[in-house]
Structures are given as structure tokens and as C-alpha cells.
Design a protein around this motif. Structure first.
Motif, PDB file in Angstrom:
ATOM      1  N   GLN A  32      -3.602  -1.112  -4.979  1.00  0.00           N
ATOM      2  CA  GLN A  32      -2.581  -0.699  -4.018  1.00  0.00           C
ATOM      3  C   GLN A  32      -1.551   0.248  -4.626  1.00  0.00           C
ATOM      4  O   GLN A  32      -1.019   1.128  -3.934  1.00  0.00           O
ATOM      5  CB  GLN A  32      -1.869  -1.915  -3.407  1.00  0.00           C
ATOM      6  CG  GLN A  32      -1.083  -2.782  -4.369  1.00  0.00           C
ATOM      7  CD  GLN A  32      -1.900  -3.948  -4.892  1.00  0.00           C
ATOM      8  OE1 GLN A  32      -3.134  -3.944  -4.806  1.00  0.00           O
ATOM      9  NE2 GLN A  32      -1.228  -4.957  -5.417  1.00  0.00           N
ATOM     10  N   ARG A  35      -3.086   3.534  -4.436  1.00  0.00           N
ATOM     11  CA  ARG A  35      -3.100   3.958  -3.023  1.00  0.00           C
ATOM     12  C   ARG A  35      -1.767   4.591  -2.632  1.00  0.00           C
ATOM     13  O   ARG A  35      -1.725   5.648  -1.996  1.00  0.00           O
ATOM     14  CB  ARG A  35      -3.405   2.743  -2.142  1.00  0.00           C
ATOM     15  CG  ARG A  35      -3.484   3.026  -0.637  1.00  0.00           C
ATOM     16  CD  ARG A  35      -3.645   1.713   0.110  1.00  0.00           C
ATOM     17  NE  ARG A  35      -3.756   1.849   1.542  1.00  0.00           N
ATOM     18  CZ  ARG A  35      -4.890   1.877   2.229  1.00  0.00           C
ATOM     19  NH1 ARG A  35      -6.041   1.796   1.599  1.00  0.00           N
ATOM     20  NH2 ARG A  35      -4.890   1.979   3.549  1.00  0.00           N
ATOM     21  N   MET A  36      -0.665   3.940  -3.028  1.00  0.00           N
ATOM     22  CA  MET A  36       0.644   4.463  -2.651  1.00  0.00           C
ATOM     23  C   MET A  36       1.001   5.724  -3.424  1.00  0.00           C
ATOM     24  O   MET A  36       1.685   6.610  -2.910  1.00  0.00           O
ATOM     25  CB  MET A  36       1.699   3.359  -2.797  1.00  0.00           C
ATOM     26  CG  MET A  36       1.572   2.299  -1.694  1.00  0.00           C
ATOM     27  SD  MET A  36       2.762   0.934  -1.786  1.00  0.00           S
ATOM     28  CE  MET A  36       1.860  -0.219  -2.820  1.00  0.00           C
ATOM     29  N   GLN A  39      -0.913   8.468  -1.588  1.00  0.00           N
ATOM     30  CA  GLN A  39      -0.250   8.837  -0.338  1.00  0.00           C
ATOM     31  C   GLN A  39       0.992   9.686  -0.597  1.00  0.00           C
ATOM     32  O   GLN A  39       1.266  10.637   0.140  1.00  0.00           O
ATOM     33  CB  GLN A  39       0.089   7.574   0.451  1.00  0.00           C
ATOM     34  CG  GLN A  39      -1.159   6.876   0.987  1.00  0.00           C
ATOM     35  CD  GLN A  39      -0.910   5.472   1.498  1.00  0.00           C
ATOM     36  OE1 GLN A  39       0.037   4.801   1.078  1.00  0.00           O
ATOM     37  NE2 GLN A  39      -1.762   4.998   2.396  1.00  0.00           N
ATOM     38  N   HIS A 300       8.605  -1.723  -4.341  1.00  0.00           N
ATOM     39  CA  HIS A 300       7.989  -1.238  -3.103  1.00  0.00           C
ATOM     40  C   HIS A 300       9.017  -0.986  -1.999  1.00  0.00           C
ATOM     41  O   HIS A 300       8.781  -0.175  -1.096  1.00  0.00           O
ATOM     42  CB  HIS A 300       6.938  -2.232  -2.614  1.00  0.00           C
ATOM     43  CG  HIS A 300       5.713  -2.271  -3.472  1.00  0.00           C
ATOM     44  ND1 HIS A 300       5.424  -1.311  -4.419  1.00  0.00           N
ATOM     45  CD2 HIS A 300       4.683  -3.165  -3.518  1.00  0.00           C
ATOM     46  CE1 HIS A 300       4.280  -1.613  -5.014  1.00  0.00           C
ATOM     47  NE2 HIS A 300       3.813  -2.722  -4.484  1.00  0.00           N
ATOM     48  N   LEU A 303      10.122   2.606  -0.759  1.00  0.00           N
ATOM     49  CA  LEU A 303       9.426   3.406   0.245  1.00  0.00           C
ATOM     50  C   LEU A 303      10.235   3.520   1.534  1.00  0.00           C
ATOM     51  O   LEU A 303      10.167   4.534   2.235  1.00  0.00           O
ATOM     52  CB  LEU A 303       8.060   2.785   0.560  1.00  0.00           C
ATOM     53  CG  LEU A 303       6.982   2.896  -0.518  1.00  0.00           C
ATOM     54  CD1 LEU A 303       5.868   1.904  -0.255  1.00  0.00           C
ATOM     55  CD2 LEU A 303       6.437   4.312  -0.584  1.00  0.00           C
ATOM     56  N   HIS A 362       3.492  -2.893   5.349  1.00  0.00           N
ATOM     57  CA  HIS A 362       2.557  -2.119   4.534  1.00  0.00           C
ATOM     58  C   HIS A 362       1.387  -3.022   4.169  1.00  0.00           C
ATOM     59  O   HIS A 362       1.551  -3.987   3.412  1.00  0.00           O
ATOM     60  CB  HIS A 362       3.229  -1.626   3.247  1.00  0.00           C
ATOM     61  CG  HIS A 362       4.396  -0.715   3.475  1.00  0.00           C
ATOM     62  ND1 HIS A 362       4.302   0.659   3.396  1.00  0.00           N
ATOM     63  CD2 HIS A 362       5.694  -0.986   3.789  1.00  0.00           C
ATOM     64  CE1 HIS A 362       5.486   1.205   3.641  1.00  0.00           C
ATOM     65  NE2 HIS A 362       6.343   0.231   3.880  1.00  0.00           N
ATOM     66  N   TYR A 364      -2.578  -3.086   2.511  1.00  0.00           N
ATOM     67  CA  TYR A 364      -3.206  -2.287   1.471  1.00  0.00           C
ATOM     68  C   TYR A 364      -4.668  -1.939   1.725  1.00  0.00           C
ATOM     69  O   TYR A 364      -5.310  -1.326   0.866  1.00  0.00           O
ATOM     70  CB  TYR A 364      -3.080  -3.010   0.122  1.00  0.00           C
ATOM     71  CG  TYR A 364      -1.673  -3.332  -0.281  1.00  0.00           C
ATOM     72  CD1 TYR A 364      -0.600  -2.522   0.109  1.00  0.00           C
ATOM     73  CD2 TYR A 364      -1.389  -4.452  -1.064  1.00  0.00           C
ATOM     74  CE1 TYR A 364       0.695  -2.821  -0.264  1.00  0.00           C
ATOM     75  CE2 TYR A 364      -0.086  -4.753  -1.452  1.00  0.00           C
ATOM     76  CZ  TYR A 364       0.956  -3.943  -1.040  1.00  0.00           C
ATOM     77  OH  TYR A 364       2.242  -4.235  -1.419  1.00  0.00           O
TER      78      TYR A 364
END
Length: 404
Positions: A32, A35-36, A39, A300, A303, A362, A364
């Protein structure tokens, strides 16, 4: 990087992976955090490539390219280097030799040396001591002789494997010499660190981002609550800690990063000791626990609550773009969403949760839930701490998460 900046868009420079190619950033690891990062990089116009052996890795599913190979596979590493202008990592247990190979041909941040120190608690503790940052009293145990020489005043303590421990894994509490010996046997007599158990008041973490030029910015410390060794709740707002401790934690984290000549996003976790304890009188109220050479679960909330997230800063440090001090515009509380919420097969009541003001969900993209597995997170923001806390507690009740 010799002062070079890697900009998004089509480029014809050799430093960005070939003539006429779209600028691509690589990440080792497909979880994850990867992944972030992907992005965030894509939002800034970069292409992305993920190297991960899992065909359905969360980062691989959303990246432009997914190189499905082992982290030490030479062909996989060659493909990543061919495609990418620069490469980062999303977890600390990526083999350091792979980063050495990549670093010989492409900018890699963080570098193999820093990651190697974070992978080994023995080296990590020694680094903290060199930086002058207080640590819990500890002993290194790599042999039967060192086991026998452990000082009595280190018990009760926590025996931790020097390598491959995370989320409470590879850690055993011991209260006597007999329990210590049995625990070391249970851990297969691998290299370990025994840390003295101290009376703790709270846990916190600090995230910094340090560039190739040595510039360094930070987020304010997050107050963290762990359950069964896994982060459960992060509270991030002004006043969550005394101002003197905030300054001490930030300065200690920057010292740890600067001493390593670190490049990238770094998280350092601290323990706050009970003020009336003997340990606090000897060591001070704040002692360092460990560091993570990557973005961190406790960050996190950035974000949704900050003008720049920890992943935006990961992209900026990797590419040599300017680092600006991030600004938190809202108080925030983050709840970790573990696989326990899906164990009975039913989906959590997201419609009710998302009806709460300031809710940011959010997930994942993980296809299988299991107990203790991080499936997502839920952040609440609002105008006041009281408002955010009330809605976060309401969400916890809806989800069956223990109150905090």
C-alpha cells in the motif's frame, strides 16, 4: 544526483531512461505504501514502474508497469533500471544488495547504506547512540556468552530479533533469565537485542523529508496508539504533545537523518516515558524506538490534512524537486482498518461511516482479508479537535473498533 532535477513529461536525456521516453519513477515493493507513492507520482505527471513478485500487489495494480520478479532477480532489476529515471523503496526489508545494484546506475533514494542500517536493530541502535539520541538500556545478544552476560537490571525486558521484525513480530517479553534463555531459543538463537522495559506514557513518531542537497522539512509529531504491536490510531493536531517534546522529537529525527546523509522520507518512532519514572529522570522524557526508511503508516493522515502529503514529499526528494515545509490545515485522527473487520465475510458499513462529516476512506485494493492485515485507513478532519475526535469515535463504534 549532482544537482540534476528529474521533471515529469517526455524527455530525451539519457539520465531519464532513454531518448524520447516518458519520465518514469520506480519503486521496489508493491504494497500500500508503494500504491500511494505511485498515485502521488502519477498526479504530478510521472509514469511509474513497480517491481514486486506478487501478480496482484496493490501498487502493481495501479502502476503503468509491473515488473513481476524477485527483488534480487538480475533481469527484473535490469528492466527496472531500463525503464526508470530514479528508484525508491516502499518497505525496509528490500534486500540492500538490490539497492546497491540499482544505485550504481540510477539515483536511488533512500540508499542501500541507510536501508541496511534500518534493517538491523544492532546497527540502528548504534546509529542512534552516535547521534546522541537517548535509547532504552539494551544489550546485544548474538552468542551464548552474550546471553549469559546480560545485566540483571535489563529485566524485565523485550527480546527483539535484530532483523525482519515489524508490527510486533519477532518480539517476546521476558521477566527472568530463564524466560530470556527460552525466548532466545524460540527465536532460533538469531541475533537479537534485549531492551529494558520502561514505564511508557505514550508513543509518537516524526516524519521528515531530506533532499539530495541536505535540505530537510518535517511534519509535526503524531501521537500513536498500538494494539498487539500494530498501529491502531494516530492523532495529529497542535497540542497533542507538550511543545518542548515536539521540538526535541523533531530535532532528534533531523539529527538521525543528517548523520546518515539520508535522502527520502524517513519516519522515527519514539516512546514518551512517564514523567515520575526513574527512567525519565535518567534518560529524559523521550527515547527513540526505531526508524523506517520510507513513508509510514502514522503519516497517512497527511493525504487529507496537509497541503503536501508524505508521498508528495517522497516524489520530490527522489526527483530533486524543491522541498517546502508542509502545512497541516486541519486537525486529524486516523484509524487503521485491519482485516479483522472483514473476517465474518460481511463488508463494513461504509455508507454509515461516510455519512460522518470529515470522513476520508482509503482502501488498498487487497483482495484477501486476514486478521491483523492492513486493508486500509480512515482519516477524519474537521475544524476543531473536539469535532474530529467525536466523529472518529463514532466511526469506531460503527466498525466495532475499540475506543481510544
Amino acid at each position: 544526483m549532482s544537482g540534476k532535477t528529474i521533471l515529469p513529461g517526455t524527455t530525451g536525456t539519457a539520465a531519464t531512461a532513454g531518448s524520447g521516453q516518458q519520465t518514469t519513477l520506480g519503486v521496489m515493493g508493491g504494497g500500500q505504501l508503494g500504491r500511494m507513492f505511485v498515485q502521488a507520482a502519477q498526479a504530478m505527471g510521472y509514469f511509474t514502474a513497480v517491481l514486486d513478485p506478487d501478480v496482484i500487489s496493490p501498487a502493481g495494480l495501479v502502476s503503468h508497469y509491473h515488473i513481476q520478479s524477485d527483488y534480487l532477480d538480475q533481469q527484473g532489476l535490469a528492466q527496472l533500471m531500463q525503464r526508470c529515471a530514479a528508484i525508491t523503496t516502499e518497505f525496509e526489508n528490500v534486500p540492500a544488495p538490490a539497492l546497491v545494484t540499482l544505485g550504481a546506475h540510477r539515483p536511488v533514494a533512500p540508499g542501500a547504506e541507510a536501508v541496511g542500517i534500518a534493517q538491523d536493530r544492532i546497527k540502528e541502535k548504534a546509529h542512534f547512540v552516535r547521534c546522541g539520541v537517548p535509547v532504552a538500556p539494551y544489550a546485544v545478544i548474538e552468542s551464548a556468552a552474550q546471553l549469559a552476560a546480560v545485566a540483571d537490571d535489563l529485566l524485565p525486558g523485550i527480546l527483539k530479533t535484530a532483523r525482519l521484525g515489524y508490527d510486533g513480530k519477532g518480539q517476546l517479553r521476558v521477566s527472568s533469565r530463564a524466560e530470556l534463555a527460552a525466548a532466545w531459543d524460540e527465536l532460533k538463537n538469531v541475533a537479537c537485542v534485549l531492551e529494558k522495559m520502561l514505564p511508557l506514557q505514550a508513543e509518537c513518531s516524526v516524519i521528515v523529508a531530506r533532499g539530495w542537497d541536505g535540505s530537510c522539512v518535517n511534519f509535526a509529531p503524531q501521537l500513536n496508539l498500538h494494539r498487539d504491536g500494530i498501529l491502531a490510531v494516530t492523532q495529529a493536531y497542535e497540542g497533542n504533545m507538550p511543545s518542548a517534546l515536539v521540538q526535541q522529537a523533531v530535532e532528534a529525527t533531523k539529527s538521525i537523518a543528517n548523520e546518515l546523509r539520508y535522502v527520502g522520507v524517513l519516519c522515527v518512532e519514539f516512546f514518551l516515558l512517564q514523567d515520575d519514572s526513574k527512567a525519565a529522570q535518567t534518560l529524559g522524557s523521550l527515547i527513540v524506538n526505531e526508524m523506517a526508511p520510507r513513508p509510514h503508516n502514522s503519516g497517512h493522515y497527511t493525504l487529507d490534512a496537509c497541503d503536501l502529503s508524505q508521498f508528495d514529499l517522497q516524489v520530490r526528494t527522489l526527483t530533486g524537486l524543491p522541498l517546502l515545509q508542509p502545512r497541516q490545515h486541519s486537525p486529524a485522527i486516523m484509524l487503521n482498518l485491519l482485516g479483522d473487520l472483514w473476517i465474518d465475510g460481511a463488508s463494513p458499513p461504509w455508507d454509515q461511516v461516510l455519512a460522518l462529516p470529515g470522513a476520508h476512506l482509503h482502501l488498498y485494493g487487497k483482495l484477501k482479508a486476514s486478521k491483523g492485515r492492513k486493508m486500509g485507513h480512515l482519516t477524519f478532519t474537521g475544524a476543531t479537535v473536539a469535532e474530529v475526535r467525536a466523529t472518529a469515535l463514532a466511526a469506531a463504534r460503527l466498525l466495532g473498533i475499540e475506543a481510544f
